[in-house]
Scaffold this motif. Structure first.
Motif, PDB file in Angstrom:
ATOM      1  N   HIS B  54       0.837  -1.199   0.000  1.00  0.00           N
ATOM      2  CA  HIS B  54       0.000   0.000   0.000  1.00  0.00           C
ATOM      3  C   HIS B  54       0.880   1.261   0.000  1.00  0.00           C
ATOM      4  CE1 HIS B  54      -3.286   2.706   0.940  1.00  0.00           C
ATOM      5  NE2 HIS B  54      -2.609   3.156   1.982  1.00  0.00           N
ATOM      6  N   TYR B  55       2.072   1.155   0.609  1.00  0.00           N
ATOM      7  CA  TYR B  55       2.953   2.321   0.739  1.00  0.00           C
ATOM      8  C   TYR B  55       4.039   2.383  -0.340  1.00  0.00           C
ATOM      9  CZ  TYR B  55       0.874   2.840   5.349  1.00  0.00           C
ATOM     10  OH  TYR B  55      -0.012   3.010   6.377  1.00  0.00           O
ATOM     11  N   ILE B  56       4.496   1.226  -0.795  1.00  0.00           N
ATOM     12  CA  ILE B  56       5.604   1.209  -1.761  1.00  0.00           C
ATOM     13  C   ILE B  56       5.343   0.210  -2.870  1.00  0.00           C
ATOM     14  CG2 ILE B  56       7.355   1.957  -0.085  1.00  0.00           C
ATOM     15  CD1 ILE B  56       8.200  -0.944   0.214  1.00  0.00           C
ATOM     16  N   ARG B  57       5.961   0.464  -4.047  1.00  0.00           N
ATOM     17  CA  ARG B  57       5.679  -0.371  -5.216  1.00  0.00           C
ATOM     18  C   ARG B  57       6.574  -1.591  -5.333  1.00  0.00           C
ATOM     19  NH1 ARG B  57       5.811   3.615 -10.135  1.00  0.00           N
ATOM     20  NH2 ARG B  57       7.107   4.746  -8.651  1.00  0.00           N
ATOM     21  N   GLY B  58       7.747  -1.544  -4.688  1.00  0.00           N
ATOM     22  CA  GLY B  58       8.662  -2.681  -4.769  1.00  0.00           C
ATOM     23  C   GLY B  58       9.999  -2.292  -4.182  1.00  0.00           C
ATOM     24  N   LYS B  59      10.914  -3.227  -4.134  1.00  0.00           N
ATOM     25  CA  LYS B  59      12.170  -2.997  -3.426  1.00  0.00           C
ATOM     26  C   LYS B  59      13.060  -1.977  -4.138  1.00  0.00           C
ATOM     27  CE  LYS B  59      15.334  -6.120  -2.500  1.00  0.00           C
ATOM     28  NZ  LYS B  59      16.046  -7.384  -2.144  1.00  0.00           N
ATOM     29  N   GLN B  60      13.118  -2.101  -5.465  1.00  0.00           N
ATOM     30  CA  GLN B  60      13.951  -1.188  -6.267  1.00  0.00           C
ATOM     31  C   GLN B  60      13.419   0.244  -6.147  1.00  0.00           C
ATOM     32  OE1 GLN B  60      16.595  -2.362  -8.360  1.00  0.00           O
ATOM     33  NE2 GLN B  60      17.117  -0.205  -8.539  1.00  0.00           N
ATOM     34  N   ASP B  61      12.105   0.349  -6.262  1.00  0.00           N
ATOM     35  CA  ASP B  61      11.434   1.643  -6.127  1.00  0.00           C
ATOM     36  C   ASP B  61      11.650   2.217  -4.717  1.00  0.00           C
ATOM     37  OD1 ASP B  61       9.407   3.641  -7.048  1.00  0.00           O
ATOM     38  OD2 ASP B  61       8.291   2.800  -5.360  1.00  0.00           O
ATOM     39  N   LEU B  62      11.595   1.329  -3.724  1.00  0.00           N
ATOM     40  CA  LEU B  62      11.793   1.747  -2.333  1.00  0.00           C
ATOM     41  C   LEU B  62      13.170   2.373  -2.143  1.00  0.00           C
ATOM     42  CD1 LEU B  62      11.017   1.719   0.707  1.00  0.00           C
ATOM     43  CD2 LEU B  62      11.971  -0.588   0.823  1.00  0.00           C
ATOM     44  N   LEU B  63      14.180   1.720  -2.708  1.00  0.00           N
ATOM     45  CA  LEU B  63      15.551   2.218  -2.544  1.00  0.00           C
ATOM     46  C   LEU B  63      15.663   3.655  -3.084  1.00  0.00           C
ATOM     47  CD1 LEU B  63      18.449   1.393  -1.652  1.00  0.00           C
ATOM     48  CD2 LEU B  63      18.880   0.788  -4.032  1.00  0.00           C
ATOM     49  N   PHE B  64      15.109   3.874  -4.272  1.00  0.00           N
ATOM     50  CA  PHE B  64      15.148   5.217  -4.865  1.00  0.00           C
ATOM     51  C   PHE B  64      14.350   6.208  -4.011  1.00  0.00           C
ATOM     52  CE2 PHE B  64      13.405   8.242  -8.179  1.00  0.00           C
ATOM     53  CZ  PHE B  64      14.580   8.963  -8.323  1.00  0.00           C
ATOM     54  N   SER B  65      13.175   5.774  -3.527  1.00  0.00           N
ATOM     55  CA  SER B  65      12.342   6.661  -2.693  1.00  0.00           C
ATOM     56  C   SER B  65      13.083   7.052  -1.415  1.00  0.00           C
ATOM     57  CB  SER B  65      11.040   5.969  -2.311  1.00  0.00           C
ATOM     58  OG  SER B  65      10.303   5.656  -3.462  1.00  0.00           O
ATOM     59  N   MET B  67      16.297   7.282  -0.990  1.00  0.00           N
ATOM     60  CA  MET B  67      17.360   8.229  -1.330  1.00  0.00           C
ATOM     61  C   MET B  67      16.794   9.619  -1.632  1.00  0.00           C
ATOM     62  SD  MET B  67      20.135   6.156  -3.495  1.00  0.00           S
ATOM     63  CE  MET B  67      20.622   4.494  -3.000  1.00  0.00           C
ATOM     64  N   GLN B  68      15.656   9.651  -2.332  1.00  0.00           N
ATOM     65  CA  GLN B  68      15.003  10.937  -2.604  1.00  0.00           C
ATOM     66  C   GLN B  68      14.614  11.595  -1.278  1.00  0.00           C
ATOM     67  OE1 GLN B  68      15.312  12.324  -5.491  1.00  0.00           O
ATOM     68  NE2 GLN B  68      13.616  11.772  -6.823  1.00  0.00           N
ATOM     69  N   PHE B  69      14.112  10.784  -0.358  1.00  0.00           N
ATOM     70  CA  PHE B  69      13.722  11.292   0.956  1.00  0.00           C
ATOM     71  C   PHE B  69      14.948  11.860   1.678  1.00  0.00           C
ATOM     72  CE2 PHE B  69      12.717  10.154   5.535  1.00  0.00           C
ATOM     73  CZ  PHE B  69      11.888  11.246   5.753  1.00  0.00           C
ATOM     74  N   ALA B  70      16.070  11.126   1.624  1.00  0.00           N
ATOM     75  CA  ALA B  70      17.310  11.602   2.265  1.00  0.00           C
ATOM     76  C   ALA B  70      17.701  12.963   1.692  1.00  0.00           C
ATOM     77  CB  ALA B  70      18.439  10.591   2.054  1.00  0.00           C
ATOM     78  N   MET B  71      17.608  13.105   0.375  1.00  0.00           N
ATOM     79  CA  MET B  71      17.989  14.359  -0.256  1.00  0.00           C
ATOM     80  C   MET B  71      16.963  15.465   0.040  1.00  0.00           C
ATOM     81  SD  MET B  71      20.922  13.484  -1.303  1.00  0.00           S
ATOM     82  CE  MET B  71      21.318  15.175  -1.735  1.00  0.00           C
ATOM     83  N   ASP B  72      15.683  15.089   0.181  1.00  0.00           N
ATOM     84  CA  ASP B  72      14.664  16.072   0.591  1.00  0.00           C
ATOM     85  C   ASP B  72      14.988  16.623   1.981  1.00  0.00           C
ATOM     86  OD1 ASP B  72      13.237  15.617  -1.727  1.00  0.00           O
ATOM     87  OD2 ASP B  72      11.738  14.309  -0.794  1.00  0.00           O
ATOM     88  N   VAL B  73      15.375  15.713   2.874  1.00  0.00           N
ATOM     89  CA  VAL B  73      15.714  16.136   4.243  1.00  0.00           C
ATOM     90  C   VAL B  73      16.901  17.103   4.201  1.00  0.00           C
ATOM     91  CG1 VAL B  73      16.586  15.351   6.493  1.00  0.00           C
ATOM     92  CG2 VAL B  73      14.779  14.053   5.337  1.00  0.00           C
TER      93      VAL B  73
END
Lengths: 203, 203
Positions: B54-65, B67-73
């Motif tokens: 419900h929250y994420i599409r898959g493991k590969q997508d999660l990894l990118f998300s 990292m994007q979150f880290a850069m947003d922070v």
């Protein structure tokens, strides 16, 4: 000063075994341990797979051997000569300049030495104990400097961890085709750390 | 100074998604990306595997998300407020103290942000470009300090790379149960770097 001290490495850095360690370390750092096969390593060093097994027993064993080699290099080129320098400030200068200056030769090997998670428990403990010895040498040197009133008002443990982060980081970002030589980078790094750690000498 | 600037993160750090990112990042840093399954992540955040999707599409997508979150922070808590500080020395102090102080909250996430090799090419380029922006901000700040005669005699690029090695290294060695608080460690690290980088103020 340190240049007059010659310590013999257990393994000749120009030997085929040392070449295999360096090449395998580069491959493993780039592709990851699991994705690097014995065939990849054999091809990269110009050997058949059977030929490679003449030098190493297997991939797991290779990883531990590379780390032991990395620690042998540190012991012989940094720790052993440093232990013969009585003055703490001179010793710190020597350790920083010498370690930073090794980056060029043993880049991948020093990066790999951080990947202890892939080792079995006994091997992991061996490597961690050897790293601990290096850490303690630097920590004790900063402690001595603190007792001599030469260290800035810094926590010795945090300063040691910060120092290692910067010095070990060199292997990750250094590129042999960059604008500055490995020696110039080593000097710059030692200078930044020494100015940050030590109180300015009284005028 | 920087504390009066409030910037909204695209993702609420207290949300379930943010919790999933933090937990997954810790697991991946400890076990490795390949060895971490969607089941592991679901179990660690108290969800069924279907619930997790419900929250994420898959493991590969999660990894990118993640990292994007880290850069947003980093953008919201460091880069954006820093860009509003006109004086280069104040800006550098702010960046160092603020970034070092984030370690506690986003430890695994910042470590993971270094593992770009596991991403597909397009995602990798996105993350590298965002990191580049951060690097350039710090590099430009040191360049300004150099032009103002405030920087020691250091190469600006090497100093920037060394600075990042120390600050990013914090996430690797910091332990929440250590003797010093995250704030105290951030202060110590900023102090060491500022003394190392900046010329002493004239008396």
């Amino acid at each position: 000063m340190g240049d007059t001290i010659v310590v013999q490495l257990p393994l000749d850095v120009t030997s085929k075994t040392a070449e295999i360690y360096r090449t395998a370390a580069s491959l493993i750092v780039t592709k990851g341990f699991n994705a690097t096969s014995m065939n990849d390593i054999a091809a990269a060093v110009g050997l058949t797979k059977a030929g490679l097994y003449h030098y190493i027993r297997g991939k797991q064993d290779l990883l531990f051997s590379i780390m032991q080699f990395a620690m042998d290099v540190v012991d012989c080129q940094v720790l052993e000569p440093a232990s013969q320098i009585v003055d703490a400030e001179q010793r710190l200068r020597f350790i920083l300049t010498r370690h930073a200056g090794m980056t060029d030769q043993v880049k991948a090997i020093t990066i790999l030495a951080e990947e202890v998670a892939a080792l079995n428990e006994r091997d992991r403990e061996t490597i961690i104990a050897r790293k601990r010895q290096y850490f303690d040498c630097v920590r004790n040197t900063l402690q001595e400097l603190s007792a001599e009133g030469k260290l800035r008002d810094l926590d010795v443990s945090v300063a040691t961890l910060n120092l290692f982060a910067m010095v070990l980081g060199l292997a990750r970002w250094y590129r042999p085709d960059g604008k500055l030589s490995a020696e110039a980078i080593a000097e710059q790094t030692a200078k930044l750390l020494l100015e940050g750690l030590l109180r300015p000498a009284s005028p």
